[in-house]
Design a protein around this motif. Structure first.
Motif, PDB file in Angstrom:
ATOM      1  N   GLU A   1      10.290  -0.428 -12.382  1.00 47.39           N
ATOM      2  CA  GLU A   1       9.347  -1.540 -12.396  1.00 47.39           C
ATOM      3  C   GLU A   1       9.234  -2.177 -11.013  1.00 47.39           C
ATOM      4  O   GLU A   1       8.152  -2.616 -10.614  1.00 47.39           O
TER       5      GLU A   1
ATOM      6  N   ALA B   1       5.890  -2.580  -8.796  1.00 48.58           N
ATOM      7  CA  ALA B   1       5.490  -3.888  -8.257  1.00 48.58           C
ATOM      8  C   ALA B   1       5.241  -3.810  -6.752  1.00 48.58           C
ATOM      9  O   ALA B   1       4.346  -4.478  -6.223  1.00 48.58           O
TER      10      ALA B   1
ATOM     11  N   GLU C   1       1.866  -1.462  -6.344  1.00 44.90           N
ATOM     12  CA  GLU C   1       0.626  -1.835  -7.026  1.00 44.90           C
ATOM     13  C   GLU C   1      -0.417  -2.425  -6.076  1.00 44.90           C
ATOM     14  O   GLU C   1      -1.569  -1.981  -6.055  1.00 44.90           O
TER      15      GLU C   1
ATOM     16  N   LYS D   1      13.594  -5.869  -3.622  1.00 41.78           N
ATOM     17  CA  LYS D   1      12.755  -6.535  -4.625  1.00 41.78           C
ATOM     18  C   LYS D   1      13.621  -7.141  -5.729  1.00 41.78           C
ATOM     19  O   LYS D   1      13.433  -8.292  -6.128  1.00 41.78           O
TER      20      LYS D   1
END
Length: 934
Positions: free
Chosen positions: A421, A425, A428, A399
């Motif tokens: 984070e 991501a 989610e 990512k």
């Protein structure tokens, strides 16, 4: 996987400013947005603003249209990656994780491929090739003989890529362009640096012909420090020392070392009249370090890396010899290999605390066997390293790499937060529902679900190795029969056995060879026990007796049935509890760890092989491809399948009926029971010889709802589901069609002859063909799915294309099939359609009515698929099933496909309610009939 979007926007980070800083250079000052650097007056040098990405201004509507076109192009890029990079091995891994190649949105599918290829890169797996690979002769024709077939095949197999026509053509194109790239000229370098162009095969090829003459060093100009707003006229004899400090800062921020080479490159940029920025420095440095011309081996390496990364071979950077997936794996391995003493060395030397420096220091110390404690000032750094290790996964690395973050040189303290984070991501869209996403304060909920997901995978992994004896101490009928309790109690028992030095049989892994011998000796009389208690001699029943023996529980028919059912239930749930299904359960608010195993199995069973129609379609295709069997045998095979399907649909009633009559659970007795039970409203069953379907004209008495749904029924239901999942013409021929064979024995024989590799190959071919078909749909289908926030999946693309181009045919087919099934089915469907047209005065009512219409329609299609006689019939019904499902989803967004009867012809009207401010209350209606057309 990085999708190639070079064709969408070349200089998207360039922002042109026209500000009056002085009369001589106000019109031609270019400031690179977001990139610290030095801008120069380039008057008299650049005449085409397009070179910096500047064109005429567009209206908001035009910008939105452009964005829409680019979004559609991006979705098509994702589909191209799916088609060109998904190997059979990748597909197998997707199946193991419960991920559908045709029901996952295309972007998520590409991300899943990234992860799988990264894991294969870590394991060093080399693929031997696939059944549908091109032959050497076909490769030679496509490549024109420029690349040896063996060389191309070897490169593709090594990199887990399918040898497809599109991939071969892509590499051939790259080789053709690469052959025309000789060496970089000054004009080519200036053209590429000025435009921030990446050194790909295609870009170098274009630069060879696009770089104009006379674009060498300009005779005059100005530079500007964009940070301090300082201007100075550039002298003809340029003094680099005047701006050395600023230039060194740019070089450092670009991730390059300050050296004679990089300072010379900075000077070259300035003297060429170009803005000196981080991007310009990186571009020129890459160009200066290229090894040209490219050999065939270079082209193959560049092309395969590009394909893995989701690019066309010609768009592969010529200096990139490691895929993003391989890089993600390498960095994770480097983090895990860092030694504590390396932290001390890096800090004491004043170097940045990042993965690159820590790993290089660890390599220097390797083999020195350093011991001792690290310094106090390094303790904080060590904690950061441990946090990085805990947070770092292959998916998170990928990512960040795709976001352009240099993981290996990022400060550890910053990297930990970026990894967290990135993890959020990734999870989610997988763990939060559509209604939850985008809300405030959801990080806490998401983090809890991520933890539950990871814990669930860990618990089921633990369950495989706990002592099987735990099932003898468990009541499978209680609410405590959960994965968490079994894992916790089993782990305690395992620890006790290991402390005592006692060996044990595990729950779901095969015992060691030496233990197998001891088990056989200890339970030499197990077959006698089974025979005395009326059970068949098979491994499942033997294991149930052994478990009862381990736990010291009385052995009788009731306890054997109880343990046998519990063991199969746990094994089946563990098989179905894939990562994808686990996330789906958690997203829907379920807790897989604290749900009763039997209830969890009910929630999971539909996820194993996809829809029932797809399962039946594969069976029929294999039957039609099977040689050496006559029409009567084919009819018999279909009859067996339909009987199993009726047992499954009866949800235990057929099995309970046979048990309540005191008969043995043979195929013949189950067939007899099926005749007296109208399974799911069908007036059909199979005859004694398993021939063609025969009508049932008699009305059997209904089976009581009070039939015991105990351990035997649970066990036999699970066996039936497994048989349907694994049945094939070959396994049926191996098992034989003996009506007096028990369902248990029949399923065990199907299981023993199940060819998993052949089954996967058939699914792979079917899904890859579907992906190819989806790439052919019109852009309007993609736009429709995006406009209504529907996932762009292969199945949605195919269903959407049919709905839009053959409007009305789906519901016409549904009505026709309902008519064949009798007045009851047709009446329910007609009533649902009629109610829908009357309920448009209320949004709640119309949504409820449409749900009923979809429910009745899908039931008609599923029943029709069970009775279909050929693969083509089932394939058509599958597509209709998908269209009705998509229509149901679209109805929730005020887009209704409404069945209507016009002059005796069933069709459908597409009714779209417009609720925008400009067109509030307006309606758009579309229909298509054979008589009147559209």
């Amino acid at each position: 996987m990085k999708i190639d979007t070079n064709h969408l926007n070349h200089n998207k980070n360039v922002d042109m400013e026209k500000k009056a800083y002085g009369n001589s250079y106000q019109k031609n000052t270019a400031r690179i947005a977001g990139m610290g650097g030095i801008s120069l007056d380039i008057s008299g040098t650049v005449t085409d603003n397009a070179a910096y990405g500047m064109g005429e201004l567009k209206s908001a509507e035009e910008v939105m249209q452009d964005a829409g076109h680019k979004d559609i192009a991006l979705q098509r890029d994702y589909m191209a990656v799916m088609s060109n990079s998904m190997s059979a091995k990748d597909y197998e891994k997707l199946q193991e994780e419960g991920i559908s190649a045709v029901d996952s949105d295309v972007e998520t599918h590409v991300t899943n491929l990234d992860k799988i290829k990264a894991n294969l890169a870590r394991s060093g797996t080399v693929i031997a090739g696939y059944n549908d690979d091109l032959t050497d002769d076909q490769i030679d024709v496509l490549s024109g003989g420029d690349i040896a077939a063996w060389q191309l095949r070897e490169a593709f197999n090594k990199n887990d890529l399918p040898v497809t026509e599109e991939n071969v053509r892509g590499v051939t194109e790259a080789a053709g362009q690469a052959a025309k790239i000789s060496a970089l000229t000054e004009d080519m370098k200036k053209y590429m640096v000025a435009n921030g162009i990446e050194p790909t095969i295609s870009n170098l090829y274009k630069a060879e012909f696009s770089a104009g003459l006379g674009n060498g060093r300009q005779s005059r100009g100005y530079y500007m420090d964009t940070t301090d707003g300082y201007y100075a006229k550039k002298a003809d004899s340029f003094d680099m020392e005047q701006i050395r400090g600023q230039v060194e800062g740019i070089i450092t921020r670009a991730g390059l070392e300050i050296s004679d080479e990089t300072m010379a490159e900075a000077e070259w940029i300035i003297k060429s009249g170009l803005p000196i920025t981080e991007r310009a420095m990186v571009t020129l440095n890459r160009l200066d370090n290229l090894a040209l011309p490219l050999s065939t081996e270079d082209v193959m390496d560049i092309s395969t890396v590009a394909l893995i990364d989701g690019r066309r071979p010609v768009n592969g950077p010529v200096d990139k010899h490691e895929s993003d997936a391989a890089k993600a794996v390498r960095i994770q391995d480097e983090v895990n290999s860092v030694q504590d003493q390396a932290i001390d060395k890096v800090i004491s030397s004043g170097r940045d605390l990042n993965i690159k420096n820590l790993y290089e220091e660890s390599v220097r110390q390797d083999g020195q066997n350093l011991t001792g404690t690290i310094s106090p000032q390094a303790l904080s750094a060590k904690r950061q390293l441990e946090e990085t290790r805990l947070m770092m996964t292959t998916e998170a690395n990928l990512k960040l790499i795709k976001q352009g973050i240099a993981i290996d040189t990022e400060p550890l303290e910053k990297l930990v937060n970026e990894l967290k984070e990135a993890e959020r991501a990734i999870y989610e869209p997988l763990l939060l529902s559509d209604s939850e996403r985008g809300g405030e304060g959801l990080n806490g909920i998401l983090d809890n679900r991520i933890d539950l997901y990871k814990e669930t995978l860990s618990v089921f992994d633990t369950l495989r190795s706990v002592p099987a004896e735990i099932l003898g101490r468990t009541d499978p009928a209680s609410d405590d029969f959960t994965a968490r309790n079994l894992s916790e109690q089993g782990s305690v028992l395992k620890a006790a056995f290991e402390r005592a030095g006692r060996s044990y049989e595990t729950l779901m892994t095969a015992p060691r060879a030496d233990m197998g011998d001891s088990i056989r000796k200890a339970f030499a009389n197990v077959d006698d026990i089974l025979t005395d208690n009326g059970f068949e001699l098979n491994e499942a029943n033997r294991k149930a007796v052994r478990i009862l023996g381990y736990s010291g529980t009385e052995i009788n028919p009731e306890t054997i049935n109880r343990v046998r059912d519990a063991e199969l239930a746990v094994e089946r749930v563990a098989e179905l509890m894939t990562p994808a299904k686990t996330m789906e359960l958690i997203r829907n608010g379920e807790n897989p760890l604290d749900t009763n195993i039997h209830l969890l199995g009910e929630q999971l069973k539909d996820a194993y092989t996809g829809s029932k129609a797809e399962r039946y379609s594969r069976f029929l295709r294999k039957l039609e491809e099977k040689n050496g069997i006559n029409d009567r045998e084919k009819a018999a095979f279909i009859g067996v399948y339909r009987l199993l399907r009726q047992i499954e649909k009866s949800d235990g009633k057929l099995i309970g009926n046979v048990l309540s009559s005191g008969n043995e659970l043979t195929l013949r007795n189950l067939l007899t029971a099926s005749r007296s039970n109208r399974a799911s409203g069908m007036d059909y069953s199979v005859d004694d010889k398993f021939g063609a379907l025969t009508d049932l004209n008699r009305k059997g008495t209904s089976i009581s709802d009070q039939i015991d749904n105990g351990f035997i029924v649970n066990y036999m239901n699970s066996l039936t589901e497994e048989a349907l999942d694994k049945i094939s013409p070959d396994s049926m021929m191996s098992a034989g069609l003996d009506l007096d064979k028990t369902l248990e024995r029949f399923t065990n024989e199907i299981r023993d002859s199940y060819d998993k590799e052949a089954d996967l190959d058939a699914r792979y071919k079917e899904d890859t063909q579907a992906i190819k078909d989806a790439r052919k749909v019109d852009d309007s289908v993609i736009r429709m799915l995006r406009d209504f926030d529907e996932p762009v999946t292969v199945n949605n693309l195919l269903a959407g294309s049919e709905l839009m181009t053959k409007r009305g045919r789906a519901f016409k087919s549904v009505m026709d099939e309902a008519g064949k099934q009798g007045e009851e089915a047709f009446g329910k469907l007609r009533k649902a359609a009629g109610s829908l047209t009357e309920d448009f005065s209320s949004q709640d009512k119309v949504e409820e009515s449409y749900e009923e219409l979809v429910r009745e329609s899908l039931k008609v299609i599923e029943d029709a698929a069970d009775l279909a006689g050929g693969e083509l019939d089932v394939k058509e019904l599958k597509l209709i099933h998908k269209q009705i499902g998509l229509a149901g989803n679209l109805s929730k967004k005020q887009n209704f496909e409404i069945p209507v009867n016009i002059d005796g012809e069933w069709t459908s009207i597409n009714l779209r309610l417009i609720s925008s401010e400009e067109e509030e209350g307006s309606v758009v209606a579309t229909m298509d009939t054979e008589k009147y057309g559209r």
